[in-house]
Scaffold this motif. Sequence first.
Motif: not given
Lengths: 526, 364
Positions: A91-93, A77-79, A50, A58-59, A167, A18, A81, A61, A54
């Motif tokens: 998630f951490q937060h 492609r998305s959460p 992270s 799927g968060v 996370d 990425k 999916e 690309e 991600k």
Amino acid sequence: MQNQRTETPLLETKGLTKIFGSLRACDGIDLAIAPGEIHALLGENGAGKSTLVKMLFGVLEPSAGEILWKGKPVSIRSPGEARATGVGMVFQHFSLFEALTVAENIALALDGNVAIDRIADEARRLSHEYGLPLDPSAHVADLSVGERQRIEIVRSLLQNPELIILDEPTSVLTPQEADRLFETLAKLKAEGRSVLYISHRLEEVQRICDRATVLRHGKVTGACDPRQETPSSLARMMVGGEVAEISGAGLGEPGEVLVEVRKLSAPARTPFAVALRDVDLTVRAGEVIAIAGVAGNGQSELFDVLSGEVTVSDADSLRIANVPAGRLGITARRLMGCSFVPEERHGHAAVPNMNLSGNLVLSRYASDREAFLTGGWLGLISSGPVAAATKRISAAMDVRKSLEDPPAGSLSGGNLQKFIVGRELDRQPRVLVVNQPTWGVDAGAASRIRQALLDLAKSGSAVIVISQDLDEVFEIASSISVINEGQLSKPEPALSMTRERIGLLMGGFHDGTGHGTETAEAAHAH
Amino acid sequence: MRIELQKRPTPSALYAVLSPFIALGLTLIAGAIMFTILGKNPVDALYSFFIEPLTEVWSIHELTVKAAPLILIAVGLSVCYRSNNWNIGAEGQFIMGGILGSLVPILMPGFQSWLTLPLMLLLGMAGGAAWGAIPAFLKTRFNTNEILVSLMLVYTAQLFLDWLARGVLRDPNGNNFPGSIRFPSAAQLPEIMPSQGSAHYGIFLAIIAAVIIWFMLSFTLNGFQVRVLGANPRAGRFAGFSQTRMTYFAFLLSGGLAGLAGIAEVSGAIGQLRETISPGYGFTAIIVAFLGRLSPLGAIAAGFMLALTYLGGEAAQMTLGISDKVGRVFQGLLLFFVLGCDTLINYQVRLVLRKAAPAAGGQG
């Protein structure tokens, strides 16, 4: 365990990359997670952990590379999916609405139209099955951080995932809550699910994880069985060098009383804030007092009152060097020799889009008026001395940056925190109050910051450290107090304090160890 | 295919400079389309709207007359908006400044000395500042929304002026026409070159104000406070800066400068107090402030640009026979495109060719 290596991994990445602008946040990551294993993803902050997860969820690309699910290439492609594929994430937060109930929050994350009662029943059943008791009709605002995390876990379990990504799950938990989480993870593993466990706590990883992948600067620097490694060999893989041992040697006898808090109370300022009740605290010169506690028990409220961002009506309830200071603002307290480091770096301790030099002026324009301002009433900021001081602080704290005077927001968390702590240490404060000094900071920077705090105490200042990190608390404190629901326990010498006792105090057992232990054990037995 | 906005790691310096020009270009294109739909030749129309006013000496004088109040007001608004205080009521502060300053020549027509004009200007500032203090007080005391309060006070001021000009301040010898007596020359802001055109010294006031405020914002602790509290109120509180004092400072400063613009307009361009004294300068100045990147120096250039839309509107009415409201349309288009183009500073526009689901935002 041996034959797992040969079967098809549940999830595999090949050369996953990425790129953000010129930064390769993840650079050719190869990772394989076998079915039914707890796999640790280790790395310092900014190592790319992270970003990697991600992409798996799927968060984000991927810029290049591929993800294989059970041996077949997939594109997530998305959460949504990701969930459909069989990946769940905590998630951490947390992303929870405080004003809604547990069941409503879970319903929000589900696709399709399911009656809220059915969700509540299902959530109740799952949470008991996995030892994570939850009341679906409770409002999130009333729950502890540990309970909120359970919502997130139950929420992802409802989708029946084969892989669950966690996370930094224990960063907000008491030791007892963490133990409970580990039991749940063992249960998930026994059912054949896989867990990707992100952490920088080596002890935990060694305790619960079957395999570990270590990241540094976006690349895989090691894949190992954590139980075969030592904490220091794991740390070496993470930071690429030895982490300096910090030492409290030379901390002398405490001197005069510099901060004295007597029966300090402050009402909650918002419905979601914590009221402080009858806080007593005495801090002497040359002493580091650590205030441990689980997040959200009044730490930031206590910090605000100590710093003077929020004043109290009874001036005498807070005395600094024997002067009543409860009603003095933060500037007046700074002029008395106090310095403050809040928890949140971005937007509280520093203005992210302002240069470091501007952020230096932020907290020191009053205390260093002579040096930093000229022109009398005009109040001109003298760029020369400010630039020199910025340089001095950056050198003293080893702040790594690409420009001479970059915007604060462009620094990594650890480097910005070193600058912020250095900014206060640079004026040799008599009293330093710091909230979560190494939160989200990499191991190298954390040890440097802790050493700097100890050095300040050695030179005769009083240091108050509010921290959730028990390792840190034991590393630097001369005495330890625990904050729980806005109340502070009586400080006890660090040498006679144990983790178990802190855990009990965090849970609110102030009365005595005997009674507390019983109740805690009873709670565990459920 | 989809269009994706990708956040830049650091704001683009290139687009920070280019964005106003791109906005200008898009405004011209949109204007050309509008003229075509109206059945006019777009090239001729744009020429008479934007270029023709610059070809004559007298109209360049007119340009400075219109630019002066826009710049003065926008300079104050820049500080206000930078500090995260949203004063939308400069038009009202402009009017109240005009009224209070005008009281000197209207009530004391005999008082004619070198002190007359400075006194009027000071009272003008005081009037604007006082009107600006109302939303500041209500915001800091009762947590009201300053956008609504300051905007509503515009209409109060407009009606108050109307009442005065038709009522108690009307010229008794004015044949019942609304409007005060004409100011004596000692109470008029002089013209710079009376033989050539109507430009008065208000433009110098505007440029001096812009330079002083720019200096304040860039180099002083006070300007630092404005920037910190505007960017991060929490960090401002940590620094020990007072949000309440900043709200008052921002409103008093922007109100004061709007009031100064008001009295400069009345005493320089009009010469008497009338029932209306502003063609919407206080609102147009909001566009000036944003087009000038909330920088006092940028406001100077942007002020001239927006002044041109006023002249262009008049020109369009005369030569093209279309409503001078076209000037307002251009102002609106410009603000729209300026705010839109500012996205480019922090985001990169990417065309993603292959088919994919919309990118999900998220943090964790």
